[in-house]
Design a protein around this motif. Structure first.
Motif, mmCIF file in Angstrom:
data_model
loop_
_atom_site.group_PDB
_atom_site.id
_atom_site.type_symbol
_atom_site.label_atom_id
_atom_site.label_comp_id
_atom_site.label_asym_id
_atom_site.label_seq_id
_atom_site.Cartn_x
_atom_site.Cartn_y
_atom_site.Cartn_z
ATOM 1 N N PRO A 164 30.018 8.274 -11.914
ATOM 2 C CA PRO A 164 28.700 7.682 -11.632
ATOM 3 C C PRO A 164 27.813 8.680 -10.889
ATOM 4 N N VAL A 165 26.517 8.676 -11.215
ATOM 5 C CA VAL A 165 25.601 9.701 -10.716
ATOM 6 C C VAL A 165 24.442 9.074 -9.928
ATOM 7 N N LEU A 166 24.215 9.612 -8.721
ATOM 8 C CA LEU A 166 23.094 9.236 -7.863
ATOM 9 C C LEU A 166 22.247 10.485 -7.630
ATOM 10 N N LEU A 167 20.929 10.395 -7.933
ATOM 11 C CA LEU A 167 20.054 11.555 -7.846
ATOM 12 C C LEU A 167 18.766 11.199 -7.109
ATOM 13 N N ARG A 168 18.183 12.204 -6.471
ATOM 14 C CA ARG A 168 16.819 12.030 -5.977
ATOM 15 C C ARG A 168 15.926 11.795 -7.195
ATOM 16 N N ASN A 169 15.006 10.874 -7.095
ATOM 17 C CA ASN A 169 14.239 10.444 -8.257
ATOM 18 C C ASN A 169 13.114 11.433 -8.576
ATOM 19 N N ILE A 215 30.951 13.405 -4.133
ATOM 20 C CA ILE A 215 30.941 14.845 -4.361
ATOM 21 C C ILE A 215 29.556 15.330 -4.739
ATOM 22 N N GLY A 216 29.222 16.520 -4.259
ATOM 23 C CA GLY A 216 28.046 17.257 -4.707
ATOM 24 C C GLY A 216 28.506 18.646 -5.099
ATOM 25 N N THR A 217 27.838 19.278 -6.054
ATOM 26 C CA THR A 217 28.233 20.620 -6.471
ATOM 27 C C THR A 217 26.995 21.491 -6.638
ATOM 28 N N GLY A 218 27.193 22.805 -6.537
ATOM 29 C CA GLY A 218 26.107 23.757 -6.719
ATOM 30 C C GLY A 218 25.990 24.677 -5.525
ATOM 31 N N GLN A 219 24.980 25.517 -5.566
ATOM 32 C CA GLN A 219 24.775 26.452 -4.474
ATOM 33 C C GLN A 219 24.411 25.697 -3.190
ATOM 34 N N LEU A 238 26.664 12.889 -6.126
ATOM 35 C CA LEU A 238 25.358 12.852 -5.476
ATOM 36 C C LEU A 238 24.746 14.244 -5.480
ATOM 37 N N LEU A 239 23.545 14.355 -6.071
ATOM 38 C CA LEU A 239 22.792 15.610 -6.030
ATOM 39 C C LEU A 239 21.407 15.308 -5.454
ATOM 40 N N PRO A 240 21.185 15.619 -4.166
ATOM 41 C CA PRO A 240 19.909 15.284 -3.523
ATOM 42 C C PRO A 240 18.850 16.380 -3.651
ATOM 43 N N SER A 241 18.905 17.172 -4.737
ATOM 44 C CA SER A 241 17.976 18.294 -4.928
ATOM 45 C C SER A 241 16.522 17.859 -4.875
ATOM 46 N N TYR A 242 15.686 18.760 -4.374
ATOM 47 C CA TYR A 242 14.237 18.551 -4.359
ATOM 48 C C TYR A 242 13.581 19.125 -5.603
ATOM 49 N N ASN A 243 14.248 20.046 -6.269
ATOM 50 C CA ASN A 243 13.665 20.722 -7.426
ATOM 51 C C ASN A 243 14.787 21.179 -8.351
ATOM 52 N N GLU A 244 14.718 20.827 -9.612
ATOM 53 C CA GLU A 244 15.737 21.222 -10.573
ATOM 54 C C GLU A 244 15.092 21.427 -11.937
#
Length: 342
Positions: free
Chosen positions: A266-271, A168-172, A245-251
């Motif tokens: 469990p959380v997987l994110l762009r580093n 799952i991913g959430t947000g705009q 999973l949140l693959p955001s480029y900017n947060e």
């Protein structure tokens, strides 16, 4: 009794983190400190503290009015973080950027949700001594871990396969959130169920709207877009998922990550650098979409690795607990009131 006025239109647009953070803070103050703080919203009477959550023009004008007390600005974004969120004509974007910094400079003190913003604000001419870092948080009453039996019932209720690995991913839905990479990963993994809970909160001015709207209207069979989900229902989605999973480029400090932590997901994110500054060790980092694919394959094959990420999420939710942040906000408002009284 300390009189605090909140200036906010954050809850006027659904499905965005600023609104969630505002709602959490309002509930926290009314739950923990109702005997000490008299909190009003968008009132222009006398106040010891005026806390500005959004940068609406009327709020900016109010900073020139008397009896505003100590003016506190909540920085949820800077001009550079808006890239990839909204697509505005260049002249309007430049005007808004100047206005945004002018708004922040009208404040007596600034609160940031991520410490990496402090040197950036300094570069805009705001002294470091006028900035305080206070992280976001979520309530365990709203976001909590459910039993396996309950998660099974939810998957049946929402029509998702019980046996499929679910991400799952959430947000705009926007380019900045990395939604194109989320879509790419769904196409590369047709046997995994991908779900993105969120929508186009700002409509057609959302960056990448045209291309993303085509996929939302006609997604791959294993990719679901349930739209903007009410916060009281989001807990169901986090619990149904095997991985967030949140693959955001900017947060800044995304509420969605805290919500996932609070549910033990469990959380997987762009580093990103900003994550390393605030939640290092609590999530699985990935350098890019290729690395995300590699991590997904690993976590899917290794239940123990997934369990370890679950345990780290639980630890993170304790670190950013409501009780700890309630005391931090109490002490902050009291100190600011003293500063304003000098």
């Amino acid at each position: 009794m300390l009189n605090i006025t909140m200036f906010s239109k954050a809850d006027s647009v659904k499905g965005q983190g600023v609104g969630s953070a505002y709602q959490e803070l309002m509930r926290l103050l009314r739950t923990h400190w109702q005997d000490e703080f008299n909190v009003q919203v968008n009132r222009y009477g006398r106040a010891a503290i005026s806390h500005y959550h959004t940068v609406n023009p009327m709020f900016y004008l109010s900073t020139f009015m008397p009896n505003r007390g100590r003016k506190i600005g909540y920085v949820h974004f800077l001009p550079e973080t808006l890239a990839g969120s909204l697509k505005l004509p260049r002249p309007f974007q430049a005007i808004f950027n100047r206005y945004l910094i002018a708004f922040y400079k009208r404040m007596d003190h600034i609160v940031v949700v991520n410490p990496t913003f402090i040197p950036k604000l300094e570069a805009y001419g705001i002294p470091r001594t006028d900035v305080t870092y206070i992280p976001n948080f979520v309530s365990k009453r709203d976001f909590y871990e459910m039993t396996p039996a309950k998660r099974t019932r939810l998957r049946k209720q929402y029509g998702y396969d019980q046996q499929r690995f679910m991400i799952i991913g959430t947000g705009q839905i926007q380019d900045r959130k990395g939604v194109p990479d989320f879509i790419r990963l769904a196409k590369q993994n047709p046997d995994i169920q991908f779900v993105w809970a969120g929508g186009f909160s700002f409509g057609r001015i959302t960056d990448g709207y045209q291309a993303l709207k085509k996929v939302v209207d006609n997604p791959p069979a294993n990719l679901s877009f349930p739209g903007i989900v009410d916060r009281e229902k989001l807990v169901d989605y986090y619990n149904m998922a095997d991985l967030f999973l949140l693959p955001s480029y900017n947060e800044l400090f995304p509420m969605s990550v805290l919500e996932a932590f609070s549910c033990g997901t469990p959380v997987l994110l762009r580093n990103l650098e900003l994550y390393r500054a605030i939640i290092d060790g609590y999530y699985q980092p990935a350098a890019d979409v290729v690395d995300m694919q590699r991590q997904i394959e690993h976590l899917r094959r290794d239940p123990q690795a997934l369990k370890q990420l679950h345990d780290q999420a639980v630890l993170a939710s304790k670190d950013y607990s409501e009780a700890r942040l309630a005391q931090i906000w109490h002490d902050f408002y009291r100190q600011q009131a003293k500063e304003g009284a000098r």
